[in-house]
Design a protein around this motif. Structure first.
Motif, PDB file in Angstrom:
ATOM      1  N   SER A  38       0.837  -1.200   0.000  1.00 21.30           N
ATOM      2  CA  SER A  38       0.000   0.000   0.000  1.00 21.30           C
ATOM      3  C   SER A  38       0.871   1.249   0.000  1.00 21.30           C
ATOM      4  CB  SER A  38      -0.910   0.000   1.227  1.00 21.30           C
ATOM      5  OG  SER A  38      -0.138  -0.031   2.417  1.00 21.30           O
ATOM      6  N   ASN A  39       0.223   2.390  -0.222  1.00 21.34           N
ATOM      7  CA  ASN A  39       0.874   3.700  -0.172  1.00 21.34           C
ATOM      8  C   ASN A  39       1.978   3.876  -1.211  1.00 21.34           C
ATOM      9  OD1 ASN A  39      -0.571   4.758   2.240  1.00 21.34           O
ATOM     10  ND2 ASN A  39       0.498   3.077   3.251  1.00 21.34           N
ATOM     11  N   VAL A  40       1.845   3.192  -2.352  1.00 19.18           N
ATOM     12  CA  VAL A  40       2.782   3.371  -3.462  1.00 19.18           C
ATOM     13  C   VAL A  40       2.124   4.263  -4.503  1.00 19.18           C
ATOM     14  CG1 VAL A  40       4.096   2.240  -5.294  1.00 19.18           C
ATOM     15  CG2 VAL A  40       3.843   1.118  -3.065  1.00 19.18           C
ATOM     16  N   TYR A  41       2.788   5.343  -4.865  1.00 17.87           N
ATOM     17  CA  TYR A  41       2.286   6.227  -5.922  1.00 17.87           C
ATOM     18  C   TYR A  41       2.718   5.690  -7.281  1.00 17.87           C
ATOM     19  CZ  TYR A  41       0.953   9.841  -2.586  1.00 17.87           C
ATOM     20  OH  TYR A  41       0.353  10.539  -1.566  1.00 17.87           O
ATOM     21  N   ILE A  42       1.758   5.598  -8.198  1.00 20.31           N
ATOM     22  CA  ILE A  42       2.044   5.192  -9.570  1.00 20.31           C
ATOM     23  C   ILE A  42       1.766   6.391 -10.466  1.00 20.31           C
ATOM     24  CG2 ILE A  42       1.430   3.626 -11.454  1.00 20.31           C
ATOM     25  CD1 ILE A  42       0.574   1.609  -9.338  1.00 20.31           C
ATOM     26  N   GLU A  87       6.681   5.416  -6.965  1.00 21.80           N
ATOM     27  CA  GLU A  87       7.295   6.213  -5.897  1.00 21.80           C
ATOM     28  C   GLU A  87       6.782   5.733  -4.550  1.00 21.80           C
ATOM     29  OE1 GLU A  87       6.882  10.733  -4.111  1.00 21.80           O
ATOM     30  OE2 GLU A  87       6.495  10.390  -6.238  1.00 21.80           O
ATOM     31  N   TYR A  88       7.710   5.532  -3.615  1.00 21.96           N
ATOM     32  CA  TYR A  88       7.326   5.126  -2.259  1.00 21.96           C
ATOM     33  C   TYR A  88       7.926   6.125  -1.278  1.00 21.96           C
ATOM     34  CZ  TYR A  88       6.413   2.066   1.748  1.00 21.96           C
ATOM     35  OH  TYR A  88       5.950   1.547   2.941  1.00 21.96           O
ATOM     36  N   PHE A  89       7.058   6.968  -0.710  1.00 21.75           N
ATOM     37  CA  PHE A  89       7.434   7.980   0.271  1.00 21.75           C
ATOM     38  C   PHE A  89       8.629   8.801  -0.186  1.00 21.75           C
ATOM     39  CE2 PHE A  89       4.732   5.235   2.691  1.00 21.75           C
ATOM     40  CZ  PHE A  89       4.003   6.134   3.439  1.00 21.75           C
ATOM     41  N   GLY A  90       8.449   9.401  -1.357  1.00 22.74           N
ATOM     42  CA  GLY A  90       9.418  10.347  -1.868  1.00 22.74           C
ATOM     43  C   GLY A  90      10.606   9.742  -2.582  1.00 22.74           C
ATOM     44  N   THR A  91      10.658   8.411  -2.674  1.00 19.95           N
ATOM     45  CA  THR A  91      11.792   7.751  -3.308  1.00 19.95           C
ATOM     46  C   THR A  91      11.326   6.965  -4.523  1.00 19.95           C
ATOM     47  OG1 THR A  91      12.864   7.498  -1.150  1.00 19.95           O
ATOM     48  CG2 THR A  91      13.746   6.194  -2.962  1.00 19.95           C
ATOM     49  N   ASN A 130      13.183  -3.291   0.584  1.00 16.28           N
ATOM     50  CA  ASN A 130      13.250  -3.952   1.885  1.00 16.28           C
ATOM     51  C   ASN A 130      12.594  -3.050   2.918  1.00 16.28           C
ATOM     52  OD1 ASN A 130      13.864  -5.302   4.240  1.00 16.28           O
ATOM     53  ND2 ASN A 130      15.945  -5.825   3.613  1.00 16.28           N
ATOM     54  N   LEU A 131      11.406  -3.427   3.352  1.00 15.40           N
ATOM     55  CA  LEU A 131      10.649  -2.587   4.282  1.00 15.40           C
ATOM     56  C   LEU A 131      11.315  -2.480   5.652  1.00 15.40           C
ATOM     57  CD1 LEU A 131       6.989  -3.647   3.432  1.00 15.40           C
ATOM     58  CD2 LEU A 131       8.171  -1.563   2.768  1.00 15.40           C
ATOM     59  N   ASP A 132      12.279  -3.385   5.935  1.00 15.48           N
ATOM     60  CA  ASP A 132      12.996  -3.278   7.208  1.00 15.48           C
ATOM     61  C   ASP A 132      13.812  -1.993   7.282  1.00 15.48           C
ATOM     62  OD1 ASP A 132      11.981  -5.672   8.094  1.00 15.48           O
ATOM     63  OD2 ASP A 132      13.696  -6.853   7.427  1.00 15.48           O
ATOM     64  N   ASN A 133      14.102  -1.399   6.129  1.00 16.70           N
ATOM     65  CA  ASN A 133      14.836  -0.136   6.108  1.00 16.70           C
ATOM     66  C   ASN A 133      13.967   1.046   6.528  1.00 16.70           C
ATOM     67  OD1 ASN A 133      17.637  -0.449   5.342  1.00 16.70           O
ATOM     68  ND2 ASN A 133      16.904  -1.202   3.362  1.00 16.70           N
ATOM     69  N   TYR A 134      12.655   0.902   6.413  1.00 16.22           N
ATOM     70  CA  TYR A 134      11.725   1.994   6.709  1.00 16.22           C
ATOM     71  C   TYR A 134      11.265   1.867   8.168  1.00 16.22           C
ATOM     72  CZ  TYR A 134      11.652   3.225   1.783  1.00 16.22           C
ATOM     73  OH  TYR A 134      12.009   3.634   0.515  1.00 16.22           O
ATOM     74  N   THR A 231       2.635   6.359   8.654  1.00 18.33           N
ATOM     75  CA  THR A 231       2.249   5.428   7.600  1.00 18.33           C
ATOM     76  C   THR A 231       3.423   5.166   6.653  1.00 18.33           C
ATOM     77  OG1 THR A 231      -0.050   6.152   7.686  1.00 18.33           O
ATOM     78  CG2 THR A 231       0.654   5.025   5.687  1.00 18.33           C
ATOM     79  N   GLY A 232       3.623   3.878   6.338  1.00 18.90           N
ATOM     80  CA  GLY A 232       4.692   3.482   5.439  1.00 18.90           C
ATOM     81  C   GLY A 232       5.952   3.035   6.152  1.00 18.90           C
TER      82      GLY A 232
END
Length: 269
Positions: A38-42, A87-91, A130-134, A231-232
């Motif tokens: 979720s929360n991925v901008y396309i 894009e995922y949270f500005g990246t 890798n969501l562990d980075n967030y 979120t994210g």
């Protein structure tokens, strides 16, 4: 003699025929089990002119929906070239693609996908992320550890996040717009919540709260616990602060009500 009112109703039907088809877009995690993201901008871009057409946002099922009206599906002009970026949270993210027209090899990741819409179709993006980075955490925790009953206790934390938690060291940035930062006062064992509320935002990721200990009991210990969410990102471990409400020293005296002579006194807590 009289008045006759005549009301006209005019109807105009316009028939517009456009060659359009619907694309179902879904985003998954490419690492490990392909869980929906979720929360991925396309970002949908005109493949010929280069102008931005629309940005979609994925829901909890990873399905791309409109931001303003997420209930509506999106239809696109056929025989048109589109470019997709994620894009995922500005990246900007790299991804693998599976579609009705073309699929990238399993270990090939790209940052732009070119697609020509011919008919109704579907696209699956798998982000190499890798969501562990967030991660988020509380830092710079300060508080009053021991004050007398009726004093005001001050508590302060800094809420920060990183997108490279697995690096050594990670780079932390302040969170100024969290989903929430809340506090709870519990008994010293953390079993029972006595009071709760929202932390006050200071700036640069700092939040604080001042609590009047009049509603607490002297000569007791309590836990002040702070929770947060962005979120994210993974939720932080709660910030737990143990504090003591010391008894208030009082003096009890006995006097002769006639002469007001002191008959003795005792200091109590």
């Amino acid at each position: 003699n009289g008045t006759i009112d005549i009301i006209f109703t005019e109807t105009c039907n316009q028939y517009v025929r456009v060659n359009m088809s619907k694309i179902i877009i879904q985003v998954f995690d490419a690492l490990g089990t392909p869980d929906p993201m979720s929360n991925v901008y396309i970002h949908v871009i005109n493949g010929t002119g280069g102008e931005n057409i629309i940005s979609l946002l994925t829901n909890e099922q990873g399905i791309a929906k409109g931001i303003e009206i997420p209930e509506l599906d999106f239809w696109y002009l056929t025989n048109t070239k589109y470019n997709f970026t994620l894009e995922y949270f500005g990246t900007t993210q790299i991804f693998n693609v599976s579609s009705d027209q073309y699929s990238t090899p399993p270990d090939t990741f790209i940052d732009v996908f070119n697609y020509t819409l011919v008919k109704n179709g579907s696209i699956e993006f798998k982000i190499r992320l890798n969501l562990d980075n967030y991660t988020t955490e509380f830092q710079n925790t300060t508080w009053d550890t021991d004050l007398e009953w009726e004093s005001e206790f001050f508590f302060r934390v800094r809420f920060v996040s990183t997108t490279n938690a697995l690096d050594d060291p990670p780079y932390w940035v302040p969170i100024n717009e969290p989903d929430y930062v809340i506090w709870e006062i519990k008994d010293k064992y953390g079993d029972e919540t006595l009071y709760s509320g929202n932390m006050r935002f200071e700036g640069e990721g700092y939040f604080n709260h001042t609590f009047d200990s009049t509603s607490l009991i002297g000569n007791e210990q309590y836990l002040f616990v702070v929770y947060g969410k962005k979120t994210g990102y993974q939720d932080p471990d709660p910030a737990s602060m143990l504090f003591t409400v010391s008894p208030k020293v009082t003096s009890l005296g006995v006097y002769n009500t006639t002469s007001m002579a002191s008959l003795g006194s005792n200091v109590t807590q």
